[in-house]
Design a protein around this motif. Structure first.
Motif, short mmCIF file in Angstrom:
data_model
loop_
_atom_site.label_atom_id
_atom_site.label_comp_id
_atom_site.label_asym_id
_atom_site.label_seq_id
_atom_site.Cartn_x
_atom_site.Cartn_y
_atom_site.Cartn_z
N PHE A 218 0.82 -1.20 0.00
CA PHE A 218 0.00 0.00 0.00
C PHE A 218 0.86 1.26 0.00
O PHE A 218 0.53 2.26 -0.63
N VAL A 219 1.98 1.22 0.71
CA VAL A 219 2.86 2.38 0.75
C VAL A 219 3.47 2.63 -0.63
O VAL A 219 3.50 3.76 -1.13
N LEU A 220 3.93 1.58 -1.29
CA LEU A 220 4.53 1.74 -2.60
C LEU A 220 3.50 2.15 -3.65
O LEU A 220 3.82 2.88 -4.59
N ALA A 221 2.26 1.68 -3.50
CA ALA A 221 1.22 2.05 -4.46
C ALA A 221 0.90 3.53 -4.41
O ALA A 221 0.39 4.10 -5.39
N ALA A 222 1.19 4.19 -3.28
CA ALA A 222 0.92 5.62 -3.17
C ALA A 222 1.93 6.46 -3.94
O ALA A 222 1.69 7.65 -4.18
N LEU A 223 3.06 5.86 -4.32
CA LEU A 223 4.09 6.59 -5.07
C LEU A 223 3.71 6.54 -6.55
O LEU A 223 3.94 5.54 -7.23
N LYS A 224 3.11 7.61 -7.04
CA LYS A 224 2.60 7.62 -8.41
C LYS A 224 3.71 7.64 -9.44
O LYS A 224 3.47 7.35 -10.62
N SER A 225 4.93 8.00 -9.05
CA SER A 225 6.03 8.03 -10.01
C SER A 225 6.53 6.63 -10.38
O SER A 225 7.22 6.46 -11.38
N LEU A 226 6.17 5.64 -9.56
CA LEU A 226 6.59 4.27 -9.84
C LEU A 226 5.66 3.64 -10.87
O LEU A 226 4.43 3.70 -10.73
N THR A 227 6.22 3.03 -11.89
CA THR A 227 5.44 2.34 -12.90
C THR A 227 5.11 0.93 -12.43
O THR A 227 5.64 0.45 -11.41
N LEU A 228 4.25 0.25 -13.19
CA LEU A 228 3.91 -1.14 -12.84
C LEU A 228 5.14 -2.04 -12.94
O LEU A 228 5.31 -2.98 -12.15
N ILE A 229 6.02 -1.74 -13.91
CA ILE A 229 7.24 -2.54 -14.04
C ILE A 229 8.12 -2.35 -12.81
O ILE A 229 8.70 -3.31 -12.28
N ALA A 230 8.23 -1.10 -12.35
CA ALA A 230 9.04 -0.84 -11.16
C ALA A 230 8.47 -1.54 -9.94
O ALA A 230 9.22 -2.13 -9.14
N LEU A 231 7.14 -1.51 -9.78
CA LEU A 231 6.52 -2.22 -8.67
C LEU A 231 6.75 -3.72 -8.76
O LEU A 231 6.98 -4.39 -7.75
N GLY A 232 6.71 -4.25 -10.00
CA GLY A 232 6.98 -5.67 -10.17
C GLY A 232 8.41 -6.03 -9.81
O GLY A 232 8.66 -7.06 -9.16
N VAL A 233 9.36 -5.19 -10.19
CA VAL A 233 10.77 -5.44 -9.84
C VAL A 233 10.96 -5.40 -8.32
O VAL A 233 11.65 -6.25 -7.74
N ILE A 234 10.32 -4.42 -7.67
CA ILE A 234 10.42 -4.33 -6.21
C ILE A 234 9.83 -5.58 -5.56
O ILE A 234 10.39 -6.14 -4.61
N GLY A 235 8.69 -6.02 -6.06
CA GLY A 235 8.07 -7.22 -5.50
C GLY A 235 8.94 -8.46 -5.67
O GLY A 235 9.08 -9.26 -4.73
N VAL A 236 9.55 -8.63 -6.84
CA VAL A 236 10.43 -9.78 -7.07
C VAL A 236 11.64 -9.71 -6.15
O VAL A 236 12.05 -10.73 -5.55
N CYS A 237 12.22 -8.52 -6.00
CA CYS A 237 13.38 -8.37 -5.13
C CYS A 237 13.03 -8.70 -3.68
O CYS A 237 13.79 -9.39 -2.98
N LEU A 238 11.89 -8.20 -3.21
CA LEU A 238 11.47 -8.50 -1.85
C LEU A 238 11.24 -10.00 -1.65
O LEU A 238 11.58 -10.57 -0.60
N ALA A 239 10.66 -10.63 -2.67
CA ALA A 239 10.43 -12.08 -2.57
C ALA A 239 11.74 -12.84 -2.51
O ALA A 239 11.90 -13.79 -1.71
N LEU A 240 12.72 -12.44 -3.33
CA LEU A 240 14.02 -13.11 -3.30
C LEU A 240 14.73 -12.90 -1.97
O LEU A 240 15.36 -13.83 -1.43
N ILE A 241 14.64 -11.67 -1.44
CA ILE A 241 15.26 -11.41 -0.14
C ILE A 241 14.61 -12.26 0.94
O ILE A 241 15.29 -12.87 1.79
N TYR A 242 13.28 -12.34 0.92
CA TYR A 242 12.57 -13.13 1.92
C TYR A 242 12.93 -14.61 1.84
O TYR A 242 13.19 -15.26 2.86
#
Length: 269
Positions: A218-242
């Motif tokens: 929800f916090v990242l979704a509030a950042l309108k400058s982030l594209t869907l691709i950027a959100l996807g990359v962040i999600g993949v990175c968080l998943a790999l870290i976890y």
């Protein structure tokens, strides 16, 4: 609607019907089927919007014992075709999408009836396959198998082909004839069913390990400058870290007794 689009719609519907049984490539899922039909008819944005909305509704559809869930394949394909017909006659995109979402529920029940008919016919096919097995006819078994799964594809392809030849004016007039209280009520009902899908997703991920990621989304979704691709990359990175931290914790590497894998790793530097 052009003849090429009609042929492509029938092909997508055929694969969606088979995938409703095979569950191999998920063509029957609303997000996939609606998007594909939107692409082949020249309305990709509306197809994605309809598919995403129907996907949240379909999350609440599941087979329970002998009870078969509503058919997502026919609901996705038929509602997409009706949306395309409404758009082709100059209808408002938002109205066409919302109305198609509301029509998806009764269409899924109709699809459930069709799949029950196909499953009943399949019992006779099973007996035919048993007879082939007694004769050692492996090719005959394969032919009956192909016929059975093709029958599941035709149960969606035939209604889809019939809808393609419905005049767009008839669809528009039928939608316009719906009173405001009925169309509005169906839209509200579709939204309530979608809320059930969201609730099921939250229920599945309601664990202490996943809640932080849910809040972070929800916090990242509030950042309108982030594209869907950027959100996807962040999600993949968080998943790999976890997953990496979870593997380290399970192997006992860096486990200093604190119970915090990340803190133990930082302490080693």
């Amino acid at each position: 609607m052009s003849p090429i689009s009609v042929v492509l719609i029938i092909i997508v519907a055929f694969f969606a019907g088979m995938e409703g049984i095979l569950d191999e490539w998920q063509f029957h899922q609303p997000l996939v089927a609606c998007t594909l039909i939107g692409i082949v008819t020249g309305h990709p944005a509306e197809g994605i919007l309809l598919g995403g909305s129907l996907q949240m509704i379909a999350l609440g559809w599941a087979n329970i014992g002998a009870a078969v869930a509503p058919d997502a394949a026919l609901a996705s394909v038929a509602s997409s075709i009706l949306m395309v017909l409404a758009l082709g006659s100059g209808g408002d995109p938002q109205t066409a999408v919302s109305t198609s979402i509301a029509l998806a529920i009764p269409l899924s029940v109709a699809g459930l009836f069709l799949t029950m008919v196909c499953r009943t016919i399949a019992t006779a096919i099973v007996h035919a396959m048993d007879a082939c097995a007694e004769r050692g006819d492996m090719a005959g078994i394969e032919r009956w198998q192909v016929a059975a799964i093709a029958m599941q594809g035709l149960r969606i392809a035939i209604p889809a082909a019939a809808l393609c030849f419905v005049p767009s004016e008839a669809v528009t007039s039928a939608l316009s004839a719906m009173p405001a209280w009925l169309s509005g009520g169906m839209a509200v009902g579709g939204g309530m069913v979608a809320a059930v899908g969201y609730a099921m997703v939250i229920n599945m991920m309601a664990t202490k390990e996943v809640w932080p990621f849910f809040a972070l989304g929800f916090v990242l979704a509030a950042l309108k400058s982030l594209t869907l691709i950027a959100l996807g990359v962040i999600g993949v990175c968080l998943a790999l870290i976890y997953l990496g931290l979870k593997e380290l914790a399970s192997n006992g590497n860096g486990a200093g007794g604190s119970g915090d894998p990340l803190g133990d790793i930082l302490d080693t530097y």
